[in-house]
Scaffold this active site. Structure first.
Site, short mmCIF file in Angstrom:
data_model
loop_
_atom_site.label_atom_id
_atom_site.label_comp_id
_atom_site.label_asym_id
_atom_site.label_seq_id
_atom_site.Cartn_x
_atom_site.Cartn_y
_atom_site.Cartn_z
CD GLU A 83 -2.85 -1.28 2.33
OE1 GLU A 83 -3.87 -1.92 2.28
OE2 GLU A 83 -2.33 -0.42 3.50
CB CYS A 92 2.53 7.81 3.18
SG CYS A 92 2.84 6.68 4.82
CB CYS A 102 6.21 -4.53 9.97
SG CYS A 102 7.36 -3.62 11.00
CB CYS A 134 4.53 -1.69 17.31
SG CYS A 134 6.09 -1.61 16.82
CB CYS A 146 1.54 -0.99 14.37
SG CYS A 146 1.97 -1.12 12.89
CB CYS A 174 -0.21 6.39 11.40
SG CYS A 174 0.70 7.74 10.42
N1 SAH Z 1 8.28 1.10 11.14
C1 SAH Z 1 8.38 2.43 11.05
C2 SAH Z 1 7.72 3.31 10.01
C3 SAH Z 1 6.22 2.87 9.79
S1 SAH Z 1 4.73 3.01 11.07
C4 SAH Z 1 7.84 3.11 12.70
O1 SAH Z 1 7.69 2.37 13.30
O2 SAH Z 1 8.37 4.32 12.79
C5 SAH Z 1 4.62 4.80 10.92
C6 SAH Z 1 4.18 5.46 12.13
O3 SAH Z 1 2.78 4.86 12.57
C7 SAH Z 1 4.92 5.04 13.36
O4 SAH Z 1 5.29 6.45 14.08
C8 SAH Z 1 4.02 4.09 14.35
O5 SAH Z 1 4.42 4.37 15.40
C9 SAH Z 1 2.63 5.08 13.85
N2 SAH Z 1 1.48 3.92 14.08
C10 SAH Z 1 1.44 2.58 14.26
N3 SAH Z 1 0.28 2.02 14.32
C11 SAH Z 1 -0.42 3.06 14.72
C12 SAH Z 1 -1.81 3.20 15.08
N4 SAH Z 1 -2.69 2.16 15.16
N5 SAH Z 1 -2.10 4.42 15.52
C13 SAH Z 1 -1.38 5.58 15.10
N6 SAH Z 1 -0.18 5.62 14.69
C14 SAH Z 1 0.44 4.21 14.58
FE1 SF4 Z 2 6.47 -2.13 12.14
FE2 SF4 Z 2 4.13 -0.95 12.66
FE3 SF4 Z 2 6.04 -1.02 14.50
FE4 SF4 Z 2 6.22 0.44 12.61
S1 SF4 Z 2 4.85 0.60 14.20
S2 SF4 Z 2 7.63 -1.03 13.41
S3 SF4 Z 2 5.39 -0.86 10.86
S4 SF4 Z 2 4.86 -2.81 13.67
#
Ligand code: SAH
Ligand code: SF4
Length: 345
Positions: A92, A105, A112, A116, A119, A333
């Site tokens: 995406e 973006c 991934c 997290c 996420c 995000c």
């Molecule tokens: N993996 C990298 C970049 C992709 S995630 C990283 O973690 O930085 C991009 C951003 O989206 C990160 O700041 C992450 O913390 C945020 N993010 C992930 N899941 C989210 C959610 N459910 N709501 C809001 N932000 C989120």
């Molecule tokens: Fe991976 Fe999502 Fe964590 Fe970014 S926020 S490192 S995309 S699991």
């Protein structure tokens, strides 16, 4: 046999196809440069190819770009596209127009591996890294969809960019190549969950690529719970790499904080964050948690968020709250997943 798109082969395969078609081998490099450096998507516009060779290639590759598998438009103008890669994986990419900017973006991986807990991308783990061409493909598809070149690029889509450094850095070089899009490096931001070897590598590269670190907590126990890679790169190590990046580049780092109710949204969390930031040139971006199906977490309440901001501001730290873009189409995000079962709008 005609191919679906130029993206159904890699450069070596393309070279072979070109010679099998009876064309000189250097044509392969010329075509590749048109597409990946100059972002030209039609053989007709490749002016240093003979008409005959253009026609031969056109027959073999009726399309340079693959079709968009899915397109969703949000009320705020955000556009999300889903692209099917040559092996059937989905990736995406999102375009976010603003008054005088257009930010793309981009994803760096399919899935991934970091996992997290808040996420959506991390839910299914890592499928594979994207190639440099597949990263550039996202840019091309978004240019074709929006009809415009981006003013900014952020690596904040699916995946951890610093676990795919080679392809991400090669893509940055291509995007900033003056014979192509010629974007300024300071218009590009890489967001990481805290992979310090990547931060160190970025600091050593020429240019002024921006660094965003998804910090979320400055307490190792809490951070490891939220961002499991914190076990491997704990906060002390992370902070040292960030400080070295700021020192080497003279650039300000952005810390992203997704505030979750009862987990990292208390006053004490804000005070500890102030301590962590002392001596760093930084900016804090509070990101509203986007819910998605199957996750049992709550965004911080308004009052907690306000108090959090107040404490940071009082300590002289620049703080912004990131607008949630495209959340009605799961393009915001942490909502990108590469799955194909979202409703098309
Ligand atoms: N993996 C990298 C970049 C992709 S995630 C990283 O973690 O930085 C991009 C951003 O989206 C990160 O700041 C992450 O913390 C945020 N993010 C992930 N899941 C989210 C959610 N459910 N709501 C809001 N932000 C989120
Ligand atoms: Fe991976 Fe999502 Fe964590 Fe970014 S926020 S490192 S995309 S699991």
């Amino acid at each position: 046999m005609a191919h679906n798109s130029l993206f159904s082969c890699n450069f070596d395969e393309f070279k072979k196809i070109v010679t099998d078609l009876g064309l000189p081998q250097f044509r392969a490099r010329q075509v590749w440069d048109w597409v990946f450096k100059k972002f030209v998507f039609s053989f007709d516009d490749m002016t240093n190819l003979s008409k005959k060779d253009r026609e031969t290639l056109q027959q073999e590759f009726p399309k340079i770009l693959p079709p968009v598998r899915k397109l969703a438009k949000a009320q705020d103008g955000t556009i999300k596209i889903v692209i099917e890669l040559h092996d059937g994986n989905l990736v995406e990419a999102v375009a976010m127009p603003d008054e005088d900017s257009l930010t793309f973006c981009l994803s760096s991986q399919v899935g991934c591996p970091i996992g997290c807990i808040f996420c959506r991308t991390g839910v299914g783990g890592l499928t594979r890294n994207l190639t440099c061409e597949e990263i550039l493909l996202q840019v091309m598809m978004l240019i074709r969809k929006t009809g415009q070149k981006p003013t900014n690029i952020v690596f904040m889509g699916m995946g951890e960019p610093f676990l795919n450094r080679q392809a991400v850095f090669a893509a940055i070089d291509a995007l900033t190549d003056p014979t192509g899009l010629g974007l300024a490096t300071r218009r590009i931001t890489v967001s990481t969950s805290g992979v310090t070897i990547g931060i160190d590598a970025l600091a050593k590269r020429p240019g002024e690529v921006n660094l965003a670190v998804s910090l979320h907590s400055v307490d190792n126990l809490t951070r490891t719970r939220l961002v499991p890679i914190n076990r491997k790169y704990p906060l002390e190590k992370l902070r040292a790499s960030i400080a070295a990046y700021c020192e080497a580049t003279g650039r300000r780092v952005t810390f992203e904080m997704v505030l979750l109710k009862g987990i990292n949204d208390q006053e004490v969390d804000a005070f500890n964050l102030v301590n962590f930031c002392e001596g760093l040139v930084c900016h804090i971006n509070i990101v509203r948690f986007n819910r998605f199906p199957g996750v049992n977490l709550e965004p911080a309440g308004e009052e907690n968020e306000r108090e959090f901001r107040r404490i940071l501001k009082k300590a002289g730290i620049a703080v912004t709250v990131r607008k949630s873009r495209g959340s009605d189409i799961l393009a915001a995000c942490g909502q990108l997943s590469g799955s194909d079962n979202e409703q098309e709008k």
